[in-house]
Design a protein around this motif. Structure first.
Motif, PDB file in Angstrom:
ATOM      1  N   GLN A  37       0.868  -1.178   0.000  1.00  0.00           N
ATOM      2  CA  GLN A  37       0.000   0.000   0.000  1.00  0.00           C
ATOM      3  C   GLN A  37       0.909   1.233   0.000  1.00  0.00           C
ATOM      4  N   LEU A  38       1.341   1.616  -1.201  1.00  0.00           N
ATOM      5  CA  LEU A  38       2.385   2.632  -1.335  1.00  0.00           C
ATOM      6  C   LEU A  38       1.902   4.028  -0.972  1.00  0.00           C
ATOM      7  N   ALA A  62       8.143  -2.883   0.896  1.00  0.00           N
ATOM      8  CA  ALA A  62       7.167  -1.911   0.415  1.00  0.00           C
ATOM      9  C   ALA A  62       7.824  -0.554   0.203  1.00  0.00           C
ATOM     10  N   LEU A  63       8.705  -0.160   1.115  1.00  0.00           N
ATOM     11  CA  LEU A  63       9.400   1.116   0.983  1.00  0.00           C
ATOM     12  C   LEU A  63      10.268   1.125  -0.276  1.00  0.00           C
ATOM     13  N   ARG A 148       1.566   3.740  10.163  1.00  0.00           N
ATOM     14  CA  ARG A 148       1.258   3.722   8.732  1.00  0.00           C
ATOM     15  C   ARG A 148       1.268   2.281   8.240  1.00  0.00           C
ATOM     16  N   GLU A 149       0.143   1.846   7.752  1.00  0.00           N
ATOM     17  CA  GLU A 149       0.031   0.492   7.204  1.00  0.00           C
ATOM     18  C   GLU A 149       0.457   0.523   5.742  1.00  0.00           C
ATOM     19  N   CYS A 150       1.574  -0.141   5.448  1.00  0.00           N
ATOM     20  CA  CYS A 150       2.137  -0.082   4.099  1.00  0.00           C
ATOM     21  C   CYS A 150       2.011  -1.410   3.351  1.00  0.00           C
ATOM     22  N   TYR A 151       1.383  -2.406   3.946  1.00  0.00           N
ATOM     23  CA  TYR A 151       1.105  -3.648   3.235  1.00  0.00           C
ATOM     24  C   TYR A 151      -0.042  -4.384   3.921  1.00  0.00           C
TER      25      TYR A 151
END
Length: 237
Positions: A37-38, A62-63, A148-151
């Protein structure tokens, strides 16, 4: 020994290579897959943020998947990683200052609160679903945390015929890396209770907490290492 690897790529390939070096036969059946989730990296960390916390290497992947312009806002922060695999992923992503905890959320929270200024603002890059232990420990310590949810980890769907093909003959051991995967194994067992030789299998879990998420009848043949580390997990074979 046939060993079932349930984690998703690219981690599964590294696990398989380690198993092959020890003379084992890895069998792949990823039960969860990650969707990045970019948009989590669309804005810079909040002003005053001094620390980045990560509890999974997937957050680092993800980053890396986002643009260089977006990632530069994060790479200057010191990273506190849950364990060595996550720390290695942080170094590979370009972070220079990385501290390593003992493999679980509680040890990471303890390392953070012992090292950082009590007023420090912490950015937590994470996914969903996840354990609440880390966030609860930081809240109890009065820390300021931006999450922050990034995936997102989602179940992988298989036809019963495909599962039967991969699990015949039944692996002598199954490596279990998360509570979600443990629950998914329970679902597979319910679907294919009579068609697979479940009683002959050992369930090697990364932690006792993960083992407790297995169906009760699996717990009798489950084991876990003293620390939640993959190298120690594989030694249980």
């Amino acid at each position: 020994m046939r060993v079932l690897v349930t984690r998703p790529e690219p981690a599964a390939a590294k696990t398989a290579a380690a198993l092959e070096c020890l003379g084992h036969e890895p069998v792949f059946l990823p039960l969860m897959q990650a969707t990045h989730q970019l948009e989590a990296f669309a804005s810079a960390p909040l002003p005053g943020t001094t620390v980045l916390a990560v509890t999974s290497a997937e957050a680092m992947r993800a980053l890396v998947a986002c643009s260089k312009e977006a990632s530069r806002h994060f790479l200057s922060l010191p990273v506190f990683a849950v364990g060595h695999a996550t720390a290695r992923a942080a170094h590979e992503a370009g972070f220079e200052t990385v501290s390593v905890a003992d493999g679980d959320g509680l040890s990471l929270a303890k390392r953070l609160t012992a090292t950082c200024d009590p007023k420090a603002k912490i950015l937590y890059l994470t996914g969903t679903p996840r354990s609440s232990d880390f966030e609860a420990a930081l809240a109890d310590a009065g820390c300021t945390v931006e999450i922050r949810e990034c995936y997102r980890m989602s179940p992988v769907a298989y036809q019963e015929s495909e599962i039967a093909q991969r699990l015949t003959p039944m692996p002598e051991a199954i490596l279990v890396y998360s509570s979600e995967t443990a629950r998914r194994l329970g679902e597979l067992h319910d679907r294919m209770r009579s068609s697979l030789e479940w009683p002959r299998t050992r369930f090697l879990c990364l932690s006792e907490k993960i083992a407790n998420a297995l169906p009760e009848e699996f717990r009798r043949t489950s084991q876990w290492p003293m620390q939640p580390r993959e190298d120690l997990l594989i030694l249980l074979l």
